[in-house]
Scaffold this active site. Structure first.
Site, PDB file in Angstrom:
ATOM      1  N   GLY A   1      40.479  25.526  48.671  1.00  0.00           N
ATOM      2  CA  GLY A   1      40.782  26.748  47.934  1.00  0.00           C
ATOM      3  C   GLY A   1      39.577  27.656  47.805  1.00  0.00           C
ATOM      4  O   GLY A   1      39.687  28.875  47.952  1.00  0.00           O
TER       5      GLY A   1
ATOM      6  N   ALA B   1      45.403  32.287  41.460  1.00  0.00           N
ATOM      7  CA  ALA B   1      44.254  31.761  42.207  1.00  0.00           C
ATOM      8  C   ALA B   1      44.635  31.874  43.683  1.00  0.00           C
ATOM      9  O   ALA B   1      45.335  31.017  44.213  1.00  0.00           O
ATOM     10  CB  ALA B   1      43.965  30.313  41.811  1.00  0.00           C
ATOM     11  N   THR B   2      44.191  32.983  44.302  1.00  0.00           N
ATOM     12  CA  THR B   2      44.624  33.238  45.689  1.00  0.00           C
ATOM     13  C   THR B   2      44.122  32.178  46.640  1.00  0.00           C
ATOM     14  O   THR B   2      44.729  31.941  47.686  1.00  0.00           O
ATOM     15  CB  THR B   2      44.132  34.618  46.151  1.00  0.00           C
ATOM     16  OG1 THR B   2      42.714  34.678  45.992  1.00  0.00           O
ATOM     17  CG2 THR B   2      44.773  35.727  45.348  1.00  0.00           C
ATOM     18  N   CYS B   3      42.988  31.545  46.286  1.00  0.00           N
ATOM     19  CA  CYS B   3      42.477  30.503  47.179  1.00  0.00           C
ATOM     20  C   CYS B   3      43.414  29.310  47.237  1.00  0.00           C
ATOM     21  O   CYS B   3      43.400  28.546  48.201  1.00  0.00           O
ATOM     22  CB  CYS B   3      41.096  30.054  46.711  1.00  0.00           C
ATOM     23  SG  CYS B   3      41.076  29.471  45.003  1.00  0.00           S
ATOM     24  N   MET B   4      44.253  29.126  46.184  1.00  0.00           N
ATOM     25  CA  MET B   4      45.193  28.003  46.139  1.00  0.00           C
ATOM     26  C   MET B   4      46.646  28.463  46.325  1.00  0.00           C
ATOM     27  O   MET B   4      47.563  27.657  46.242  1.00  0.00           O
ATOM     28  CB  MET B   4      45.083  27.290  44.778  1.00  0.00           C
ATOM     29  CG  MET B   4      43.687  26.800  44.444  1.00  0.00           C
ATOM     30  SD  MET B   4      43.201  25.411  45.457  1.00  0.00           S
ATOM     31  CE  MET B   4      44.309  24.165  44.834  1.00  0.00           C
TER      32      MET B   4
END
Length: 1027
Positions: free
Chosen positions: A713, A993-996
């Site tokens: 992420g 949470a764009t990474c996740m």
């Protein structure tokens, strides 16, 4: 029964297998046969000896008789024929009978006698004027046989003297007939006098000469005196007069001369002489007359396939006979085209020129030119080739100069200009014309430089509409088989559409390079959109037939042989290969036009036979399906190609993950220096490490490492941040078009000293994002994506970069006045950050004015400069970085529009049901939870724009994955954001949470509240929260 001890009774056994009597019999028969053969050989030897002695005695007697007759002749008529009167030429005189009997061209006295005879003949004719009466007396019909015999022997004797004494007479051969009284000129003028077509013996005399291979004698005579001829260009010699009379007689309708063996014909012996028309300009004019050139060219057309066995030995290695013949024919063609009734001649000429042109090596200039324009083309090569013949530069220049725009215009108009648009099947005449034209142009495309050829064919002839009309009718009436039976270039079993497509596709593709959007879509030029849809079907079927349905694999020539050599060795295989290349290029270009503004369903480009079996084979190297994927990828639906691309990436990632369990590459990145830190650390990685797992630890502005373990992420967040920073136009590496599409800044070097290294780095970053399946919302300009595919950009790509410049160029293209009055030159001014520089579009361009003749070239060069040249360095370094992770073959499967989809995902609205089916829930939520039910109802009712904003809010990209949310990494997830349903908790906004790919959603009580909070959050541009 038992051994008694007496050896005398032992039975004898012959191990030879037969009795001694039988062996003696075989030996006797063999000896008898040998004796019989020996006696036969002795009889044959004696018979041969008798014949030799008889022949020798006969020859000896003849020579003795000739000597006696010679002595008698000189006693009667004098050593120099001083005692000869005009009556001596009559049928009852012994003068000519004796002279022709003992004459030997190697004896000086005989030559002097013949020269004297010819001089007297000319004097008597000048005084009297009655040549027939001089030889035949008062009644020619009664003496016809004798007179014809004497005349033809006299003419042949004159030719033999010139041939046998050519080295001594070479200085006399080139002199003008009216100003010379040399021996050679006297003999030649006598020949001219005697073979005049008005005389009754002319046909018999010339026929006699032809049976004795007269052209081979003249070839040796010309070859001996060629240096003298070259110094006397423009002079009409007597030798030229003789050739003119002979060739013009043979071409006449009244000629009864039998056909000559092609090996000894005028075409083989004389037309193969280098630069013939420079030596004999009058001969060129006579040869180019309609009936005459038709006769000789038609003879050549019948035997040109076997020209290696027909033409004489080459004068030298750099002057091969077939090339000299081609050069002379091409020069004469310019005159012949202007004559009436030249259609049949043009068909035969194109046939002959096709085979001769195919035999010559490529013209040197064809290997030069704009490298960029050939960047995406397939190089045509095959096996090892023997030492290639190199033509003399002057001969090469003769051929290339002859096939000029005027020649191509004339040939095309003569062959194809007489056919008006019609319905129904083409007739034999049209089939012959199209076959001859296409065969000649197909070979020409692979021998001569394309720049000159394509311009005239595309813009000054009706080749494209005529060929299209022909192909369309053949396709509709299923008459391709009749076409394959006509052209001499193709065997009967070759598909009839090969040749027309091999010529039509590159010319039409060249036209589309300079066609503007209004012409293509509104005016429907050069073809209507309905016709283009039909063309797409024809091209698609042709490619599928060659690449998939053919039993034999279509060869893909390797890089050790050029196109001309491959064309000579394997003409049909090479033709199929060329059709694959050019048809694929044209279909790809039409697909680009369809992507700009759809005029036909995208499925029209897909082959009908693509199924699951085909797709499974396409994933395996060196299979026919995989070859189609490389050579004509548009035949396969985009989703299938995207799956293959993902599977190739998955295989590569699995191979790298098996190399090590632990992550070797862990980087600390300062958030406020993310681009510089990433540049310094990622650039130090080897290619293998770039393919592996990379873990990131962020350092905040206070120098403290942020909490959290990167399980993928944080790396995704790192990729999103670095792409957002690096591709921001404020950073100076990229610029925006009017449509907010990104392309490299041509002036990037003025801002960043290491700008090329940064472009290499950004190419690697983009490739890493694609490699890891991370979608990045970076909209690239189409012309920049073309450079990443190593393709060439054309005028129709310019509107997206500079609409104003595009409008000005289109104005020039359609300008009706004198363009030279506009005072334009082949220069362009670059303006980057207030710094103006002037650049020449051609060497010496500042002195080359733009005119109506070269305006198309000017437009092409300006578009090339802005779309290709200005960003060449930046694009090249970006591509090198990109190809460290993503192979060229993988990207070549996609066009520019599809390439953008691979980078950023689908631009269309996404499928809400697909997203819901592939969503995970955590924190107490599940798919049947009332909050989740409300959430999907709210999302379903959002506008398309807000749905995209929601997707970007959660995943960092407003576009969904190409193959559906099943392929989103990691899967979309909704997490409960508040542990309780207190008023304070419910007043919070959703976060992500764009990474996740994680949405943190509070448990709102109503749809109205959820919709209000959700819309506020996704439109606030502040949705990232790492927790």
């Amino acid at each position: 029964m038992f051994f008694s001890g007496d050896p005398s009774n032992r039975k004898r056994v012959d191990l030879g297998g037969r009795s001694s009597k039988e062996r003696d019999r075989q030996k006797l028969l063999e000896q008898t046969r040998l004796e019989r053969n020996r006696r036969l050989w002795l009889r044959q030897q004696n018979s041969a000896a008798i014949k030799i002695q008889k022949c020798f005695r006969g020859r000896k007697e003849v020579e003795a008789e000739r000597s006696r007759v010679r002595d008698k002749f000189f006693m009667s008529f004098g050593q120099c024929c001083e005692d000869v009167s005009w009556q001596c030429f009559g049928p009852d005189s012994d003068f000519l009978r004796q002279l022709l009997f003992f004459f030997n061209p190697k004896h000086a006295v005989d030559v002097s006698a013949l020269v004297g005879t010819c001089r007297l003949l000319q004097e008597f004719v000048q005084d009297n004027g009655d040549v027939v009466g001089l030889f035949a007396g008062t009644d020619y019909s009664c003496k016809r046989g004798l007179v014809d015999y004497r005349v033809k022997r006299l003419v042949y004797a004159c030719v033999l003297v010139l041939f046998e004494n050519r080295y001594q007479l070479k200085d006399q051969l080139c002199l003008a007939s009216e100003k010379s009284n040399t021996s050679a000129n006297i003999l030649l003028k006598a020949i001219i006098l005697l073979i005049d077509q008005s005389f009754p013996w002319a046909c018999n005399t010339i026929s006699y000469l032809l049976r004795r291979n007269i052209y081979s004698l003249f070839r040796e005579i010309i070859l001996t005196g060629k240096e003298n001829f070259q110094g006397s260009i423009g002079i009409v010699s007597s030798l030229e007069g003789v050739l003119v009379l002979i060739i013009s007689h043979v071409g006449m309708g009244t000629c009864r001369c039998p056909d000559v063996d092609p090996c000894w014909s005028f075409s083989s012996q004389i037309l193969t002489f280098p630069f013939l028309w420079r030596l004999f300009p009058r001969l060129k004019e006579i040869f180019a007359t309609p009936g005459l050139s038709q006769h000789y060219v038609h003879q050549m057309a019948l035997c040109v396939k076997d020209h290696t066995n027909v033409l004489p030995a080459d004068i030298s290695s750099d002057f091969p006979g077939y090339a000299c013949l081609l050069g002379n024919l091409l020069e004469a063609a310019g005159v012949a085209f202007t004559q009436p009734g030249s259609f049949d001649w043009a068909v035969d000429f194109a046939t002959v020129a096709t085979f001769l042109l195919q035999a010559i090596p490529p013209i040197q200039a064809s290997n030069q030119g704009n490298n960029d324009s050939r960047m995406g083309e397939d190089e045509i090569h095959g096996g090892d080739d023997p030492t290639e013949i190199v033509l003399n530069r002057d001969l090469e220049q003769q051929i290339s100069s002859a096939i000029d725009p005027r020649f191509l215009l004339q040939l095309t108009n003569v062959l194809l200009g007489g056919f008006s648009p019609a319905r129904g099947s083409p007739d034999d005449k049209e089939v012959a014309a199209v076959g001859a034209a296409c065969a000649f142009l197909h070979v020409t495309f692979n021998i001569l430089p394309l720049e000159r050829i394509m311009t005239v064919l595309a813009y000054r002839t009706e080749l494209v509409p005529v060929l299209w009309n022909f192909m369309k009718r053949c396709h509709e009436n299923q008459k391709w088989s009749s076409f394959s039976e006509q052209p001499a270039y193709l065997p009967a079993d070759a598909p009839g559409w090969l040749l027309p497509l091999a010529v039509f596709c590159p010319v039409h593709k060249y036209m589309l390079m300079i066609v503007d959007n209004e012409e293509f879509y509104e005016q429907e030029k050069p073809l209507s959109l309905v016709d283009i849809r039909c063309l797409i079907v024809i091209l698609r079927q042709a490619l599928w037939q060659i690449l998939w349905l053919n039993s034999a694999t279509t060869p893909n020539f390797s890089k050790s042989e050029d196109g001309a050599s491959a064309m000579k060795r394997h003409p049909i295989e090479f033709l199929q290969h060329r059709v694959c290349v050019v048809a694929s290029e044209l279909l790809s270009q039409l697909q680009d036009w369809n992507n700009r503004r759809e005029f036909t369903p995208p499925s029209d480009f897909h082959a009908d036979g693509v199924n699951d079996v085909f797709i499974s084979q396409a994933m395996t190297e060196n299979t026919r399906a995989n070859d189609i994927l490389k050579r004509a990828p548009f035949l396969v639906p985009f989703t299938s190609r995207a799956k293959i691309f993902n599977s190739q990436l998955a295989v590569l990632k699995e191979g790298n993950s098996s190399h090590g369990i632990f992550t070797r590459n862990r980087f600390k990145i300062r958030r406020d220096h993310i681009l510089e830190d990433a540049f310094n650390q990622l650039n130090a990685l080897a290619e293998e490490d770039l393919r592996g797992v990379i873990r990131i630890t962020f350092v905040n502005e206070f120098g403290v490492e942020e909490a959290g373990i990167d399980g993928g992420g944080i790396f995704k967040d790192f990729m999103e941040n670095i792409t957002r920073a690096a591709f921001d136009v404020q950073y100076g590496l990229f610029k925006e078009t009017a449509d907010h599409l990104l392309y490299p800044n041509p002036g990037s070097g003025l801002i960043h000293e290491q700008h090329l290294q940064f472009f290499h780095f950004l190419g690697t970053v983009l490739a890493k994002a694609m490699f890891e399946g991370i979608l990045v919302d970076i909209p690239f300009a189409t012309f920049f994506l073309s450079k990443l595919k190593q393709k060439y950009n054309y005028l129709n790509d310019l509107p997206s970069l500079d609409p104003e410049l595009y409008r000005h160029l289109i104005f020039l293209k359609h300008y009706k006045g004198d363009i030279s009055e506009l005072e334009l030159y082949f220069v362009i001014v670059n303006n980057e950050y207030g710094e103006q520089t002037e650049e020449e579009l051609l060497p010496g361009g500042k002195n080359i004015r733009v005119t109506n003749e070269n305006v198309i070239t000017f437009i092409h060069l300006v578009a090339n400069h802005r779309l290709n040249s200005q960003i060449r360095q930046q694009s090249s370094h970006f591509l090198r970085g990109f190809q460290q992770l993503i192979q060229k073959d993988w990207i070549d499967m996609f066009n520019e529009h599809e390439f953008q989809l691979l980078i950023s995902g689908s631009v269309d609205g996404f499928d809400i049901d697909d997203l819901r089916a592939h969503t995970n829930y955590t924190g107490g939520y599940h798919q049947d939870h009332y909050v989740i039910e409300m959430f999907w109802e709210v999302v379903q009712n959002l506008s398309l724009a807000n749905q995209r904003k929601l997707l970007k809010f959660v995943t960092g990209c407003s576009r969904g994955p190409l193959l559906g949310f099943k392929y989103l990494e990691p899967l979309f997830c909704i997490q409960r954001a508040a542990g309780s349903a207190s008023e304070e908790a419910l007043d919070r906004l959703p976060t992500s949470a764009t990474c996740m790919n994680l949405l943190k959603l509070p448990p709102y009580r109503s749809k109205q509240q959820m919709e209000q909070k959700l819309l506020y959050a996704i439109n606030a541009d502040a949705g990232f929260d790492l927790s």
